[in-house]
Design a protein around this motif. Structure first.
Motif, PDB file in Angstrom:
ATOM      1  N   GLU A 107      35.619   8.323  70.846  1.00  0.00           N
ATOM      2  CA  GLU A 107      35.048   8.631  72.160  1.00  0.00           C
ATOM      3  C   GLU A 107      34.619  10.093  72.280  1.00  0.00           C
ATOM      4  OE1 GLU A 107      37.603   5.805  75.166  1.00  0.00           O
ATOM      5  OE2 GLU A 107      38.613   7.553  74.308  1.00  0.00           O
ATOM      6  N   THR A 110      30.861  11.353  72.141  1.00  0.00           N
ATOM      7  CA  THR A 110      30.054  11.012  73.310  1.00  0.00           C
ATOM      8  C   THR A 110      30.271  11.972  74.468  1.00  0.00           C
ATOM      9  OG1 THR A 110      30.292   8.708  72.666  1.00  0.00           O
ATOM     10  CG2 THR A 110      29.492   9.113  74.873  1.00  0.00           C
ATOM     11  N   SER A 132      29.255  14.472  64.944  1.00  0.00           N
ATOM     12  CA  SER A 132      28.339  14.174  66.041  1.00  0.00           C
ATOM     13  C   SER A 132      26.965  14.737  65.695  1.00  0.00           C
ATOM     14  CB  SER A 132      28.874  14.833  67.314  1.00  0.00           C
ATOM     15  OG  SER A 132      27.930  14.769  68.338  1.00  0.00           O
TER      16      SER A 132
END
Length: 195
Positions: A107, A110, A132
């Protein structure tokens, strides 16, 4: 001519922004931490609740965190995630009015920019995330969160199955060194308790 290093520092400080924010360390001392944790274990596991030796170290950390976070490292199925995401957050809220938000490392990518503004976070299952990539920019969320915690006197509560050497290999010696300074390390050893 400047007469002392103190005068140099004073002159230098005149050029710094006046609004620089210095965050105090997050310090808590929870009495009866072991009792709280035992109630949490019973709530989630009922008759299957079992106190493990490493839980004493977590209770010691809750009793006085000395302004540091918690790094729970070790074998699968020993209760790291349960303690850090389901038991410690309600204890901190009930006893110290602290909100410890928990995020899986999947998570984190994001929500990274938002999480970088938080001073107290639980990061579950470090080592399972991918880097990421946003608009072609590659980022290492865990490294950025550790750096942010260091800069802002933040608290990180971390679970991982990685060893210290694996953390150094994946995130660099610099990050491992910072984790050692920022957290109390608790090793979770032994067989998995999952059936």
């Amino acid at each position: 001519m400047v007469n002392s290093f103190s005068e140099i520092i004073e002159a230098y400080n005149k050029h710094l922004p006046k609004e620089k924010i210095v965050f105090p360390p997050i310090h808590f001392q929870i009495s009866n931490a072991k009792n709280w944790m035992q109630h949490g274990l019973f709530h989630w596991l009922g008759d299957k609740a079992k106190w493990m030796n490493e839980y004493d170290q977590v209770a010691d950390w809750l009793t006085d965190n000395n302004g540091r976070g918690l790094l729970c490292m070790g074998n699968c199925g020993r209760g790291k995630t349960l303690l850090c995401t389901k038991i410690i957050p309600p204890i901190l809220l009930a006893t110290d009015n602290r909100v410890l938000q928990s995020f899986t490392m999947q998570e984190v990518a994001t929500h990274l920019d938002s999480l970088l503004t938080k001073r107290i976070l639980c990061l579950d299952d470090v080592g399972t995330e991918a880097d990421s990539v946003k608009y072609g920019e590659r980022r290492q969320p865990f490294v950025e969160l550790v750096d942010s915690a260091e800069r802002n006197n933040g608290i990180l509560v971390i679970t991982t199955n990685l060893t210290a050497q694996e953390i150094a290999t994946k995130y660099g010696e610099r990050t491992l060194d910072r984790l050692k300074a920022l957290t109390k390390l608790v090793h979770f050893k032994g067989e998995s308790m999952r059936n």
